[in-house]
Each structure stands twice: as C-alpha cells, then as structure tokens.
Design a protein around this motif. Structure first.
Motif, PDB file in Angstrom:
ATOM      1  N   LEU A  59       0.870  -1.171   0.000  1.00  0.00           N
ATOM      2  CA  LEU A  59       0.000   0.000   0.000  1.00  0.00           C
ATOM      3  C   LEU A  59       0.910   1.224   0.000  1.00  0.00           C
ATOM      4  CD1 LEU A  59      -2.964   1.052   0.254  1.00  0.00           C
ATOM      5  CD2 LEU A  59      -2.528   1.238   2.695  1.00  0.00           C
ATOM      6  N   LEU A  60       1.016   1.880  -1.159  1.00  0.00           N
ATOM      7  CA  LEU A  60       1.847   3.066  -1.295  1.00  0.00           C
ATOM      8  C   LEU A  60       1.000   4.299  -0.995  1.00  0.00           C
ATOM      9  CD1 LEU A  60       4.642   4.175  -2.084  1.00  0.00           C
ATOM     10  CD2 LEU A  60       3.857   4.190  -4.466  1.00  0.00           C
ATOM     11  N   ILE A  61       1.530   5.185  -0.154  1.00  0.00           N
ATOM     12  CA  ILE A  61       0.799   6.354   0.332  1.00  0.00           C
ATOM     13  C   ILE A  61       1.591   7.609  -0.023  1.00  0.00           C
ATOM     14  CG2 ILE A  61      -0.078   7.494   2.407  1.00  0.00           C
ATOM     15  CD1 ILE A  61       0.177   4.541   3.663  1.00  0.00           C
ATOM     16  N   GLY A  62       0.920   8.610  -0.589  1.00  0.00           N
ATOM     17  CA  GLY A  62       1.582   9.869  -0.902  1.00  0.00           C
ATOM     18  C   GLY A  62       0.782  10.710  -1.873  1.00  0.00           C
ATOM     19  N   ARG A  63       1.433  11.752  -2.421  1.00  0.00           N
ATOM     20  CA  ARG A  63       0.775  12.682  -3.344  1.00  0.00           C
ATOM     21  C   ARG A  63       0.772  12.191  -4.788  1.00  0.00           C
ATOM     22  NH1 ARG A  63       4.612  16.915  -1.779  1.00  0.00           N
ATOM     23  NH2 ARG A  63       5.139  16.627  -3.954  1.00  0.00           N
ATOM     24  N   ALA A  64       1.695  11.328  -5.165  1.00  0.00           N
ATOM     25  CA  ALA A  64       1.878  10.931  -6.561  1.00  0.00           C
ATOM     26  C   ALA A  64       0.676  10.139  -7.090  1.00  0.00           C
ATOM     27  CB  ALA A  64       3.154  10.104  -6.711  1.00  0.00           C
ATOM     28  N   PRO A  65       0.410  10.250  -8.400  1.00  0.00           N
ATOM     29  CA  PRO A  65      -0.728   9.533  -8.992  1.00  0.00           C
ATOM     30  C   PRO A  65      -0.625   8.015  -8.887  1.00  0.00           C
ATOM     31  CG  PRO A  65       0.168  11.153 -10.545  1.00  0.00           C
ATOM     32  CD  PRO A  65       1.082  11.115  -9.356  1.00  0.00           C
ATOM     33  N   ASP A  66       0.590   7.469  -8.746  1.00  0.00           N
ATOM     34  CA  ASP A  66       0.729   6.017  -8.658  1.00  0.00           C
ATOM     35  C   ASP A  66       0.506   5.468  -7.253  1.00  0.00           C
ATOM     36  OD1 ASP A  66       3.131   7.193  -7.813  1.00  0.00           O
ATOM     37  OD2 ASP A  66       4.314   5.442  -8.385  1.00  0.00           O
ATOM     38  N   CYS A  67       0.192   6.324  -6.295  1.00  0.00           N
ATOM     39  CA  CYS A  67      -0.062   5.878  -4.917  1.00  0.00           C
ATOM     40  C   CYS A  67      -1.472   5.297  -4.792  1.00  0.00           C
ATOM     41  CB  CYS A  67       0.093   7.039  -3.940  1.00  0.00           C
ATOM     42  SG  CYS A  67       1.791   7.615  -3.803  1.00  0.00           S
ATOM     43  N   ALA A  68      -1.600   4.198  -4.066  1.00  0.00           N
ATOM     44  CA  ALA A  68      -2.909   3.587  -3.824  1.00  0.00           C
ATOM     45  C   ALA A  68      -3.769   4.499  -2.960  1.00  0.00           C
ATOM     46  CB  ALA A  68      -2.746   2.231  -3.157  1.00  0.00           C
ATOM     47  N   VAL A  69      -3.139   5.206  -2.021  1.00  0.00           N
ATOM     48  CA  VAL A  69      -3.818   6.202  -1.194  1.00  0.00           C
ATOM     49  C   VAL A  69      -3.163   7.545  -1.512  1.00  0.00           C
ATOM     50  CG1 VAL A  69      -4.342   6.980   1.142  1.00  0.00           C
ATOM     51  CG2 VAL A  69      -4.327   4.534   0.616  1.00  0.00           C
ATOM     52  N   GLN A  70      -3.901   8.408  -2.226  1.00  0.00           N
ATOM     53  CA  GLN A  70      -3.381   9.716  -2.609  1.00  0.00           C
ATOM     54  C   GLN A  70      -3.841  10.758  -1.601  1.00  0.00           C
ATOM     55  OE1 GLN A  70      -4.657   9.620  -6.898  1.00  0.00           O
ATOM     56  NE2 GLN A  70      -2.688  10.663  -7.054  1.00  0.00           N
ATOM     57  N   LEU A  71      -2.883  11.533  -1.101  1.00  0.00           N
ATOM     58  CA  LEU A  71      -3.144  12.555  -0.108  1.00  0.00           C
ATOM     59  C   LEU A  71      -2.523  13.870  -0.554  1.00  0.00           C
ATOM     60  CD1 LEU A  71      -2.167  10.395   2.973  1.00  0.00           C
ATOM     61  CD2 LEU A  71      -4.467  10.799   2.112  1.00  0.00           C
ATOM     62  N   VAL A  72      -3.090  14.978  -0.100  1.00  0.00           N
ATOM     63  CA  VAL A  72      -2.573  16.301  -0.405  1.00  0.00           C
ATOM     64  C   VAL A  72      -2.224  16.969   0.907  1.00  0.00           C
ATOM     65  CG1 VAL A  72      -3.119  18.539  -1.427  1.00  0.00           C
ATOM     66  CG2 VAL A  72      -4.040  16.457  -2.440  1.00  0.00           C
ATOM     67  N   GLY A  73      -1.074  17.596   0.977  1.00  0.00           N
ATOM     68  CA  GLY A  73      -0.684  18.317   2.179  1.00  0.00           C
ATOM     69  C   GLY A  73       0.731  18.821   2.053  1.00  0.00           C
ATOM     70  N   ALA A  74       1.006  19.911   2.740  1.00  0.00           N
ATOM     71  CA  ALA A  74       2.326  20.529   2.676  1.00  0.00           C
ATOM     72  C   ALA A  74       3.425  19.576   3.142  1.00  0.00           C
ATOM     73  CB  ALA A  74       2.335  21.798   3.515  1.00  0.00           C
ATOM     74  N   ASN A  75       3.126  18.688   4.061  1.00  0.00           N
ATOM     75  CA  ASN A  75       4.130  17.789   4.617  1.00  0.00           C
ATOM     76  C   ASN A  75       4.003  16.355   4.127  1.00  0.00           C
ATOM     77  OD1 ASN A  75       5.421  19.778   6.170  1.00  0.00           O
ATOM     78  ND2 ASN A  75       3.800  19.634   7.694  1.00  0.00           N
ATOM     79  N   VAL A  76       3.234  16.150   3.048  1.00  0.00           N
ATOM     80  CA  VAL A  76       3.086  14.811   2.472  1.00  0.00           C
ATOM     81  C   VAL A  76       3.990  14.728   1.255  1.00  0.00           C
ATOM     82  CG1 VAL A  76       1.521  13.145   1.416  1.00  0.00           C
ATOM     83  CG2 VAL A  76       0.718  14.596   3.277  1.00  0.00           C
ATOM     84  N   SER A  77       4.878  13.754   1.237  1.00  0.00           N
ATOM     85  CA  SER A  77       5.806  13.553   0.129  1.00  0.00           C
ATOM     86  C   SER A  77       5.101  12.865  -1.037  1.00  0.00           C
ATOM     87  CB  SER A  77       6.990  12.704   0.576  1.00  0.00           C
ATOM     88  OG  SER A  77       7.670  13.323   1.636  1.00  0.00           O
ATOM     89  N   ARG A  78       5.721  12.942  -2.218  1.00  0.00           N
ATOM     90  CA  ARG A  78       5.155  12.255  -3.388  1.00  0.00           C
ATOM     91  C   ARG A  78       4.971  10.768  -3.085  1.00  0.00           C
ATOM     92  NH1 ARG A  78       7.959  11.954  -7.979  1.00  0.00           N
ATOM     93  NH2 ARG A  78       6.031  11.754  -9.132  1.00  0.00           N
ATOM     94  N   HIS A  79       5.974  10.139  -2.540  1.00  0.00           N
ATOM     95  CA  HIS A  79       5.893   8.763  -2.034  1.00  0.00           C
ATOM     96  C   HIS A  79       6.250   8.862  -0.556  1.00  0.00           C
ATOM     97  CE1 HIS A  79       6.742   7.537  -6.375  1.00  0.00           C
ATOM     98  NE2 HIS A  79       5.476   7.325  -6.134  1.00  0.00           N
ATOM     99  N   HIS A  80       5.242   8.972   0.291  1.00  0.00           N
ATOM    100  CA  HIS A  80       5.464   9.265   1.707  1.00  0.00           C
ATOM    101  C   HIS A  80       5.780   8.013   2.524  1.00  0.00           C
ATOM    102  CE1 HIS A  80       5.053  12.172   5.019  1.00  0.00           C
ATOM    103  NE2 HIS A  80       4.820  11.079   5.711  1.00  0.00           N
ATOM    104  N   ALA A  81       5.005   6.971   2.297  1.00  0.00           N
ATOM    105  CA  ALA A  81       5.189   5.741   3.074  1.00  0.00           C
ATOM    106  C   ALA A  81       4.653   4.557   2.284  1.00  0.00           C
ATOM    107  CB  ALA A  81       4.472   5.840   4.411  1.00  0.00           C
ATOM    108  N   CYS A  82       5.120   3.385   2.656  1.00  0.00           N
ATOM    109  CA  CYS A  82       4.629   2.156   2.044  1.00  0.00           C
ATOM    110  C   CYS A  82       4.420   1.126   3.149  1.00  0.00           C
ATOM    111  CB  CYS A  82       5.626   1.631   1.011  1.00  0.00           C
ATOM    112  SG  CYS A  82       5.002   0.196   0.109  1.00  0.00           S
ATOM    113  N   ILE A  83       3.301   0.453   3.087  1.00  0.00           N
ATOM    114  CA  ILE A  83       3.033  -0.637   4.022  1.00  0.00           C
ATOM    115  C   ILE A  83       3.080  -1.924   3.213  1.00  0.00           C
ATOM    116  CG2 ILE A  83       1.382  -1.679   5.597  1.00  0.00           C
ATOM    117  CD1 ILE A  83       0.376   1.157   6.185  1.00  0.00           C
TER     118      ILE A  83
END
Length: 91
Positions: free
Chosen positions: A23-47
C-alpha cells in the motif's frame, strides 16, 4: 485483513482495508492512497504485507506516525483493525 485509519490534524478522515501486498501512500498519482498536504511527500510511506506481519517504510523526510509513535526508516508492525496513521494531509 486489518483496517488502517488515516488522521489529519488528529481527526479521522479516511479508512482503508489493507488488502494485497503493498500500500503506497503519498501525493503521486501512482499511490494507492493519494493525499494532499504541505508535509506529504510524493511517495510518503509504504506498508508491505509479509508472512510475519506488516512493515511500515517511511519514505519521506517528514516522518510518519503510526498509533502516535514516530517512525523513521522501516519498522515491523502488528496492525490491528483501527490502527492509526497520522499525517499532515487531506484526501
């Protein structure tokens, strides 16, 4: 499979059932969970799911909190229903 609850500013805003191996989490379009925020990286975390539990990999410079504990790098987790992932973000 456990459910992961995402929190923004300490308020719940998204709940995701952990299915599959990654489960890839971040701002990028390829993330399964897409989030927007000043402190969210394009690829922020992966589980990543494994035979011996889940691995939370922090891919950001900002850090990630799981169940109110800061994670930097990778950590093996016992995720249960309602585990909380806290980021500075919005969906």
């Amino acid at each position: 499979m456990p459910r992961l609850d995402f929190y923004c500013d300490y308020r719940p805003f998204l709940s995701v059932r952990l299915e599959g191996s990654n489960l890839l989490i971040g701002r990028a379009p390829d993330c399964a969970v897409q989030l927007v925020g000043a402190n969210v990286s394009r690829h922020h975390a992966c589980i990543r799911a494994g035979e011996d539990g889940h691995l939370l990999e922090d891919l950001s410079r900002n850090g990630t909190r799981i169940n109110h504990a800061w994670v930097r790098g990778s950590v093996r987790l016992e995720l249960a229903d309602g585990s909380q992932l806290l980021l500075d973000c919005r969906s």
